[in-house]
Design a protein around this motif. Structure first.
Motif, PDB file in Angstrom:
ATOM      1  N   SER A 140       0.832  -1.209   0.000  1.00 35.48           N
ATOM      2  CA  SER A 140       0.000   0.000   0.000  1.00 35.48           C
ATOM      3  C   SER A 140       0.864   1.256   0.000  1.00 35.48           C
ATOM      4  O   SER A 140       0.541   2.244  -0.668  1.00 35.48           O
ATOM      5  N   LEU A 141       1.977   1.242   0.740  1.00 33.85           N
ATOM      6  CA  LEU A 141       2.881   2.392   0.742  1.00 33.85           C
ATOM      7  C   LEU A 141       3.565   2.542  -0.612  1.00 33.85           C
ATOM      8  O   LEU A 141       3.751   3.657  -1.105  1.00 33.85           O
ATOM      9  N   SER A 142       3.908   1.422  -1.223  1.00 39.19           N
ATOM     10  CA  SER A 142       4.523   1.459  -2.551  1.00 39.19           C
ATOM     11  C   SER A 142       3.564   2.082  -3.575  1.00 39.19           C
ATOM     12  O   SER A 142       3.965   2.913  -4.386  1.00 39.19           O
ATOM     13  N   ALA A 143       2.302   1.690  -3.514  1.00 37.60           N
ATOM     14  CA  ALA A 143       1.309   2.247  -4.430  1.00 37.60           C
ATOM     15  C   ALA A 143       1.126   3.744  -4.180  1.00 37.60           C
ATOM     16  O   ALA A 143       0.994   4.529  -5.132  1.00 37.60           O
ATOM     17  N   ARG A 144       1.154   4.144  -2.933  1.00 41.34           N
ATOM     18  CA  ARG A 144       1.010   5.577  -2.606  1.00 41.34           C
ATOM     19  C   ARG A 144       2.201   6.381  -3.128  1.00 41.34           C
ATOM     20  O   ARG A 144       2.035   7.473  -3.681  1.00 41.34           O
ATOM     21  N   MET A 145       3.417   5.840  -2.982  1.00 39.37           N
ATOM     22  CA  MET A 145       4.612   6.533  -3.475  1.00 39.37           C
ATOM     23  C   MET A 145       4.565   6.705  -4.991  1.00 39.37           C
ATOM     24  O   MET A 145       4.883   7.762  -5.509  1.00 39.37           O
ATOM     25  N   VAL A 146       4.157   5.657  -5.686  1.00 42.57           N
ATOM     26  CA  VAL A 146       4.085   5.723  -7.149  1.00 42.57           C
ATOM     27  C   VAL A 146       3.024   6.724  -7.590  1.00 42.57           C
ATOM     28  O   VAL A 146       3.230   7.502  -8.516  1.00 42.57           O
ATOM     29  N   ARG A 147       1.874   6.720  -6.906  1.00 38.85           N
ATOM     30  CA  ARG A 147       0.807   7.659  -7.247  1.00 38.85           C
ATOM     31  C   ARG A 147       1.261   9.105  -7.033  1.00 38.85           C
ATOM     32  O   ARG A 147       1.000   9.976  -7.860  1.00 38.85           O
ATOM     33  N   LEU A 148       1.977   9.367  -5.938  1.00 40.03           N
ATOM     34  CA  LEU A 148       2.482  10.714  -5.690  1.00 40.03           C
ATOM     35  C   LEU A 148       3.559  11.108  -6.694  1.00 40.03           C
ATOM     36  O   LEU A 148       3.662  12.280  -7.070  1.00 40.03           O
ATOM     37  N   ALA A 149       4.359  10.141  -7.126  1.00 41.82           N
ATOM     38  CA  ALA A 149       5.445  10.431  -8.069  1.00 41.82           C
ATOM     39  C   ALA A 149       4.923  10.815  -9.448  1.00 41.82           C
ATOM     40  O   ALA A 149       5.649  11.419 -10.234  1.00 41.82           O
ATOM     41  N   ARG A 192      15.162   8.613  -3.563  1.00 38.03           N
ATOM     42  CA  ARG A 192      14.508   8.814  -4.869  1.00 38.03           C
ATOM     43  C   ARG A 192      14.667   7.569  -5.730  1.00 38.03           C
ATOM     44  O   ARG A 192      13.777   7.212  -6.488  1.00 38.03           O
ATOM     45  N   GLN A 193      15.817   6.922  -5.611  1.00 38.19           N
ATOM     46  CA  GLN A 193      16.083   5.722  -6.407  1.00 38.19           C
ATOM     47  C   GLN A 193      15.097   4.606  -6.060  1.00 38.19           C
ATOM     48  O   GLN A 193      14.670   3.858  -6.932  1.00 38.19           O
ATOM     49  N   THR A 194      14.718   4.501  -4.788  1.00 33.80           N
ATOM     50  CA  THR A 194      13.753   3.483  -4.378  1.00 33.80           C
ATOM     51  C   THR A 194      12.418   3.705  -5.070  1.00 33.80           C
ATOM     52  O   THR A 194      11.782   2.760  -5.536  1.00 33.80           O
ATOM     53  N   ILE A 195      11.990   4.952  -5.140  1.00 30.77           N
ATOM     54  CA  ILE A 195      10.729   5.259  -5.808  1.00 30.77           C
ATOM     55  C   ILE A 195      10.830   4.951  -7.294  1.00 30.77           C
ATOM     56  O   ILE A 195       9.917   4.374  -7.885  1.00 30.77           O
ATOM     57  N   LYS A 196      11.952   5.268  -7.890  1.00 26.05           N
ATOM     58  CA  LYS A 196      12.155   4.961  -9.308  1.00 26.05           C
ATOM     59  C   LYS A 196      12.108   3.449  -9.545  1.00 26.05           C
ATOM     60  O   LYS A 196      11.515   2.981 -10.515  1.00 26.05           O
ATOM     61  N   ASN A 197      12.717   2.673  -8.642  1.00 26.83           N
ATOM     62  CA  ASN A 197      12.700   1.209  -8.766  1.00 26.83           C
ATOM     63  C   ASN A 197      11.283   0.662  -8.655  1.00 26.83           C
ATOM     64  O   ASN A 197      10.918  -0.270  -9.374  1.00 26.83           O
ATOM     65  N   ASP A 206       2.605  12.985  -9.914  1.00 28.25           N
ATOM     66  CA  ASP A 206       2.267  14.404  -9.860  1.00 28.25           C
ATOM     67  C   ASP A 206       3.439  15.297  -9.483  1.00 28.25           C
ATOM     68  O   ASP A 206       3.393  16.497  -9.714  1.00 28.25           O
ATOM     69  N   MET A 207       4.467  14.737  -8.857  1.00 26.09           N
ATOM     70  CA  MET A 207       5.592  15.550  -8.385  1.00 26.09           C
ATOM     71  C   MET A 207       6.884  14.773  -8.529  1.00 26.09           C
ATOM     72  O   MET A 207       6.882  13.647  -9.007  1.00 26.09           O
ATOM     73  N   SER A 208       7.981  15.368  -8.083  1.00 25.61           N
ATOM     74  CA  SER A 208       9.287  14.721  -8.223  1.00 25.61           C
ATOM     75  C   SER A 208       9.400  13.527  -7.283  1.00 25.61           C
ATOM     76  O   SER A 208       8.632  13.382  -6.333  1.00 25.61           O
ATOM     77  N   TYR A 209      10.405  12.681  -7.562  1.00 23.84           N
ATOM     78  CA  TYR A 209      10.625  11.511  -6.725  1.00 23.84           C
ATOM     79  C   TYR A 209      10.968  11.921  -5.296  1.00 23.84           C
ATOM     80  O   TYR A 209      10.528  11.299  -4.334  1.00 23.84           O
ATOM     81  N   ALA A 210      11.777  12.961  -5.152  1.00 22.05           N
ATOM     82  CA  ALA A 210      12.197  13.410  -3.824  1.00 22.05           C
ATOM     83  C   ALA A 210      11.006  13.900  -3.004  1.00 22.05           C
ATOM     84  O   ALA A 210      10.879  13.590  -1.817  1.00 22.05           O
ATOM     85  N   LYS A 211      10.123  14.682  -3.627  1.00 16.77           N
ATOM     86  CA  LYS A 211       8.954  15.191  -2.909  1.00 16.77           C
ATOM     87  C   LYS A 211       8.001  14.061  -2.541  1.00 16.77           C
ATOM     88  O   LYS A 211       7.436  14.057  -1.441  1.00 16.77           O
ATOM     89  N   SER A 212       7.815  13.105  -3.439  1.00 15.90           N
ATOM     90  CA  SER A 212       6.917  11.994  -3.122  1.00 15.90           C
ATOM     91  C   SER A 212       7.502  11.134  -1.997  1.00 15.90           C
ATOM     92  O   SER A 212       6.761  10.626  -1.158  1.00 15.90           O
ATOM     93  N   ALA A 213       8.832  10.987  -1.950  1.00 18.74           N
ATOM     94  CA  ALA A 213       9.459  10.244  -0.854  1.00 18.74           C
ATOM     95  C   ALA A 213       9.294  10.989   0.464  1.00 18.74           C
ATOM     96  O   ALA A 213       9.032  10.384   1.503  1.00 18.74           O
ATOM     97  N   ALA A 214       9.427  12.310   0.419  1.00 20.93           N
ATOM     98  CA  ALA A 214       9.287  13.110   1.638  1.00 20.93           C
ATOM     99  C   ALA A 214       7.857  13.071   2.169  1.00 20.93           C
ATOM    100  O   ALA A 214       7.637  12.997   3.377  1.00 20.93           O
ATOM    101  N   ILE A 215       6.881  13.096   1.289  1.00 18.69           N
ATOM    102  CA  ILE A 215       5.480  13.100   1.719  1.00 18.69           C
ATOM    103  C   ILE A 215       5.042  11.704   2.171  1.00 18.69           C
ATOM    104  O   ILE A 215       4.439  11.548   3.228  1.00 18.69           O
TER     105      ILE A 215
END
Length: 157
Positions: free
Chosen positions: A74-83, A102-107, A85-94
């Motif tokens: 569920s957290l992975s899906a939320r990170m991808v959904r946020l990414a 950021r690399q984790t979100i990209k993966n 709309d915004m940068s990887y860094a911002k989605s990781a922070a939120i």
């Protein structure tokens, strides 16, 4: 905690473990998973499965945690959904308050199998005659110098 109680019940039930061919390899092996609720620490036992000749963690199978998963689904899906709309860094922070890179979100985005959009069928035009007219050409010679060759040719197919 519920998970540690399940782990203790499995450990204490020696007769069932012996029937299944499971022997304790390591007790209270730590496992951390990031979820929507925060970091979840799961101490679980590690077993050797004599029938399949491999090491397993029964608690991971019971609570459906994938091998080597560090982040919950569920957290992975939320990170991808946020990414999206915004940068990887911002989605990781939120999403994780900066706990992942950021690399984790990209993966996680690359793990998703998004089917490519198929182009609509384009009708091909049939041409009776194709003419190509070339005026100038730059060519590289063997001694690596560029020379301009002026030729005019007309091709027909």
């Amino acid at each position: 905690m519920i998970c540690s109680e399940i782990n203790l019940r499995i450990r204490k039930d020696k007769s069932v473990r012996k029937e299944l061919g499971l022997f304790i390899k390591e007790k209270e092996r730590p496992r951390e998973i990031l979820t929507d609720l925060g970091k979840l620490n799961l101490p679980r036992d590690y077993y050797y499965d004599k029938n399949q000749e491999k090491y397993v963690s029964l608690l991971d199978h019971i609570i459906c945690i994938r091998n080597y998963a560090r982040i919950g689904d569920s957290l992975s899906a939320r990170m991808v959904r946020l990414a999206t709309d915004m940068s990887y860094a911002k989605s990781a922070a939120i999403a994780t308050e900066g706990a992942v890179s950021r690399q984790t979100i990209k993966n996680h985005i690359r793990k998703i199998n998004i089917p490519e959009k198929q182009p609509e069928s384009i009708e091909k035009k049939v041409v009776k005659e194709l003419r190509i007219y070339a005026v100038k050409t730059m060519c590289t010679c063997r001694d690596r110098t560029k020379k301009e060759v002026r030729k005019t040719k007309s091709y027909r197919w």
